[in-house]
Design an enzyme around this catalytic site. Sequence first.
Site, PDB file in Angstrom:
ATOM      1  CD  GLU A  34      -7.530  -1.032  15.492  1.00 57.46           C
ATOM      2  OE1 GLU A  34      -7.166  -1.502  16.592  1.00 57.46           O
ATOM      3  OE2 GLU A  34      -8.706  -1.096  15.088  1.00 57.46           O
ATOM      4  CG  HIS A  91      -2.082   0.908   1.158  1.00 59.28           C
ATOM      5  ND1 HIS A  91      -2.045   2.208   1.593  1.00 59.28           N
ATOM      6  CD2 HIS A  91      -3.333   0.708   0.690  1.00 59.28           C
ATOM      7  CE1 HIS A  91      -3.234   2.778   1.425  1.00 59.28           C
ATOM      8  NE2 HIS A  91      -4.027   1.875   0.875  1.00 59.28           N
ATOM      9  CB  ILE A 104      -0.287   6.035   1.126  1.00 60.91           C
ATOM     10  CG1 ILE A 104       0.374   6.892   0.037  1.00 60.91           C
ATOM     11  CG2 ILE A 104      -1.398   6.811   1.820  1.00 60.91           C
ATOM     12  CD1 ILE A 104      -0.521   7.157  -1.153  1.00 60.91           C
ATOM     13  N   GLY A 164      -6.014   4.281   5.394  1.00 59.68           N
ATOM     14  CA  GLY A 164      -6.950   5.032   6.227  1.00 59.68           C
ATOM     15  C   GLY A 164      -7.516   4.212   7.367  1.00 59.68           C
ATOM     16  CB  VAL A 165      -8.832   0.725   7.652  1.00 62.49           C
ATOM     17  CG1 VAL A 165      -9.962   0.896   6.668  1.00 62.49           C
ATOM     18  CG2 VAL A 165      -7.690  -0.056   7.028  1.00 62.49           C
TER      19      VAL A 165
END
Length: 154
Positions: A68, A54, A60, A63-64
């Site tokens: 978290e 990723h 990067i 987002g998850v």
Amino acid sequence: MSESFKSADIHLIQRIIPHRYPFLLVDKVVDIDGYQSATGIKNVTMNEPHFQGHFPGNPIMPGVTIVEAMAQTAAVMVGTELGMEDKNMQVYFMAIDKCKFRRMVVPGDVLKMKLTTTRGKPGGKVWKFSGVAEVEGEMAAEAEFTAMMELPKE
């Protein structure tokens, strides 16, 4: 109830929440104000496994994982006040709302997650939080989330 903490280093964090590498996503929690608010700090490094895919050549932080990390910060904040060190507290997402991403988070960034409790009380299982994640004062993400804290039976 244990002593009141104003901050939590990595050793105390690991005594409160069960997460471990590669899914422990907060390095320190500071400015703990009881159950009300706290700031989590995550030093983003290239050796984290999600950067392999990723994205190759353009790492990067997903987002998850930012959301978290905010949730882990909230769990440490509440856990310090509830005296959950070494008690195997479990925390589960129930809802994630109003989640928005504004800036990419990349290796070398220091992610600061400012969390506020909007609902919850000692002895309660369901808590709601509002969080903003920033890098160098610039908003990277924001979200509201609800979590269930399963406290160990004494």
